[in-house]
Enzyme design. Structure first.
Site, short mmCIF file in Angstrom:
data_model
loop_
_atom_site.label_atom_id
_atom_site.label_comp_id
_atom_site.label_asym_id
_atom_site.label_seq_id
_atom_site.Cartn_x
_atom_site.Cartn_y
_atom_site.Cartn_z
CB SER A 161 2.98 -11.71 7.70
OG SER A 161 3.85 -13.50 7.85
CG HIS A 215 5.35 -14.91 3.77
ND1 HIS A 215 6.79 -14.03 4.41
CD2 HIS A 215 4.28 -14.26 4.66
CE1 HIS A 215 5.96 -13.83 5.88
NE2 HIS A 215 5.67 -13.96 6.14
CD GLU A 242 9.76 -13.28 3.04
OE1 GLU A 242 10.36 -13.08 3.07
OE2 GLU A 242 9.01 -14.98 2.95
#
Length: 316
Positions: A161, A215, A242
């Protein structure tokens, strides 16, 4: 010499020590380390966020030396949760690594004594959260320089992330200047393809020649990455979904691992509209890569994989 095992006990004492004159004068020191990029012996392991299957994290531990040998430093400062680094370190210890969390501010990161605490590490992990918190703490410091040196010398540097976004030199912050563009009648973010709208800042530059987004499919971030790709047509823009990772090998090629896809916009062969005109292009190359695929950023060529979540380890 300080070791990873003695690191937590040393941090309190180091926090009270004044920075060295060299640390006070530190600027973008990692540039000198990046000059040796042609001789990089380490790996990058860049996860797009979301759930991280043990199969992915076992590969990260393997790249760091394997169970019983991997010595990993976890930086959790991107998260507002002060325990985030410890949680990640616990997970890596469960997979057989000797892992410790190092949570520091910029004052500590400017100290050579803190940078030396990374000596002997075979892996570095950046947790999720807000990538700007992480770069504000370690960007342009002796700690960043130490991370680059570890990578060049053979360590694996990974992140998820926010820890993925920091990998490129141009870092997406998550902000935009004109939500909605000429029609600000929506609460949705990044609904336009436009110039000078996506806010970026300096990342850690571990993966030169790229812009990294995370993401990617889950949060529908095509517009912001495509805008940046066309604004920087000499760079490869990579969106990692993800539960998915790219493994960057010492020879430069990327392997796709995990449950989802990696999307690559390559504007280098494209015809891009001139500055001042509406942002657009013809001939931009698109790759949509499932697990098991391999990508060569130098040529833009890809070999499609079969979807095997973690293919056999192989080098370029």
């Amino acid at each position: 010499m300080p070791t990873l095992r003695t690191l937590p006990a040393l941090l309190l004492a180091l926090a009270c020590a004044p920075p060295s004159s060299a640390a006070r004068d530190a600027g973008p020191a990692p540039a000198a380390v990046r000059a040796a990029a042609d001789s990089v012996r380490g790996h990058l392991f860049i996860v797009g966020g979301g759930p991280r299957p043990d199969t992915l994290m076992r590969r990260f531990v393997e790249l760091a030396g394997g169970p019983g040998r991997a010595r990993i430093v976890v930086f959790g400062m991107a998260s507002a949760d002060t325990g985030a680094g410890s949680y990640a370190a616990n997970g890596l210890r469960r997979l057989g690594a000797d892992a410790v969390a190092l949570t520091i501010g910029r004052e500590e990161a400017m100290r050579d004594s803190v940078a030396r605490l990374l000596d002997g590490a075979t892996g570095v992990w950046f947790g999720g959260g807000d990538q700007s918190r992480l770069t504000a703490a370690i960007g342009g410091t002796p700690v960043e320089t130490a991370i680059h040196r570890l990578y060049v010398g053979g360590a694996v540097v990974g992140g998820t992330s926010a820890g993925a976004a920091v990998m490129s030199a141009i870092m997406i912050t998550g902000d935009e200047r004109r939500p909605g563009g000429a029609r600000p009648d929506t609460s949705l973010a990044f609904v336009t393809i436009d110039r000078e709208n996506i806010v970026t800042t300096r990342g850690l530059g571990l993966l030169p020649g790229t812009i990294v987004d995370q993401h990617f499919l889950r949060r529908r971030r095509h517009n912001r990455l495509m805008s940046l790709a066309l604004e920087h047509p000499s760079l490869v823009a990579v969106g990692i979904d993800e539960s998915t990772a790219i493994q960057v090998n010492p020879g430069g090629c990327w392997d796709v691992l995990g449950a989802g896809h990696v999307v690559i916009y390559d504007p280098r062969p494209a015809r891009v509209t001139a500055p001042g005109a509406p942002l657009g292009a013809a001939g931009m190359k698109l790759s949509v890569l499932p697990a098991g695929s391999r990508y060569e950023p130098g040529t833009g060529e890809a070999v499609l994989g079969s979807g095997e979540m973690v293919p056999a380890r192989r080098e370029c």
